[in-house]
Motif scaffolding. Sequence first.
Motif, PDB file in Angstrom:
ATOM      1  N   ALA A   1       0.958  -1.223   0.155  1.00  0.00           N
ATOM      2  CA  ALA A   1      -0.018  -0.029   0.016  1.00  0.00           C
ATOM      3  C   ALA A   1       0.889   1.246  -0.275  1.00  0.00           C
ATOM      4  N   ILE A   2       0.153   2.312  -0.574  1.00  0.00           N
ATOM      5  CA  ILE A   2       0.772   3.784  -0.378  1.00  0.00           C
ATOM      6  C   ILE A   2      -0.036   4.628   0.374  1.00  0.00           C
ATOM      7  N   VAL A   3       0.273   5.348   1.319  1.00  0.00           N
ATOM      8  CA  VAL A   3      -0.244   6.222   2.012  1.00  0.00           C
ATOM      9  C   VAL A   3       0.346   7.635   1.931  1.00  0.00           C
ATOM     10  N   VAL A   4      -0.348   8.599   1.341  1.00  0.00           N
ATOM     11  CA  VAL A   4       0.113   9.954   1.106  1.00  0.00           C
ATOM     12  C   VAL A   4      -0.372  10.654   2.326  1.00  0.00           C
ATOM     13  N   GLY A   5       0.275  11.555   3.090  1.00  0.00           N
ATOM     14  CA  GLY A   5      -0.175  12.123   4.051  1.00  0.00           C
ATOM     15  C   GLY A   5      -0.155  11.366   5.294  1.00  0.00           C
ATOM     16  N   ALA A   6       1.087  10.696   5.327  1.00  0.00           N
ATOM     17  CA  ALA A   6       1.325   9.479   6.662  1.00  0.00           C
ATOM     18  C   ALA A   6       2.046   9.862   7.889  1.00  0.00           C
TER      19      ALA A   6
END
Length: 241
Positions: A6-11
């Motif tokens: 997964a990618i979380v932008v604003g992590a």
Amino acid sequence: MQYRHAIVVGASSGVGQALVERLAMDGCKVAAIARRGDRLEALATRFPNQVLPYVHDVADVETVPDLFQRVTGDLGGLDLVIYASGIMPEVGLTEYDFAKDRAMVQVNLLGAIAWLDQAAIRFQNTKHGAIVGIGSVAGDRGRCGQPVYNTTKAALATYLEALRNRLSRYGVRVVTIKPGPIQTEMTAHLHLRNAMNADTAAEMILRKSRFTGEHYLKFSHWLMFAIIKRIPSPIFRRLRI
Ligand SMILES: NC(=O)c1ccc[n+]([C@@H]2O[C@H](COP(=O)([O-])OP(=O)(O)OC[C@H]3O[C@@H](n4cnc5c(N)ncnc54)[C@H](OP(=O)(O)O)[C@@H]3O)[C@@H](O)[C@H]2O)c1
């Protein structure tokens, strides 16, 4: 089905950080993206070989395609992209500050489009995956308190709806989350009552990410905003909500 990559932008804080923690605890390898590298390193230290930190300012939209390729290569696969970056500066009732307005459009909307376009290209080809955008109930009406924050969240919802209509035929889920108040750094100055904590929000977001479409986190919010959306403008104007 568990997410594996997964990618979380604003992590680096709030909802995004809580999403990274939950995904990592479930065994998912997560790319954690934001500007504050120290926060991301702390997450990577807590979850070695599982959380990969990347310092990035979402306003640098032209760097996104290359970074997306690097991140997916490092992860070794991809089945979930969550865009959680957002800002909501304090705005006075008679204030019109274009610098604040532009920053909100850059972070809340253009950054989301830059990242989620890349996710759409990849998932359209791989014919699987989930795209999640963190919108807000604030996008459901133009309110006097936060004209541009409301605008960015409304536009994000429309963009995500269009992605959903494009990508459903490829087996890709596109999920719009419309949270109500959550206790995070963004809202700390508001001293919110009845706000959800970030970890509860993250747990609900991941649960709802299994179902394509638009989701409020609580039935009461869905009901309240079903009513608010239908209040005629001349009346809404007088309510000051
Ligand atoms: N809190 C609420 O009540 C509430 C309600 C509805 C929706 N939301 C939405 O939920 C999402 C998460 O917000 P939150 O409440 O968790 O707030 P938060 O704790 O302030 O987190 C905001 C995140 O956005 C990142 N960010 C801000 N500017 C950025 C930039 N230029 N480049 C890259 N990342 C950037 C921050 O990272 P860096 O500063 O390290 O870059 C941080 O990780 C936002 O989209 C917000 O609009 C929040």
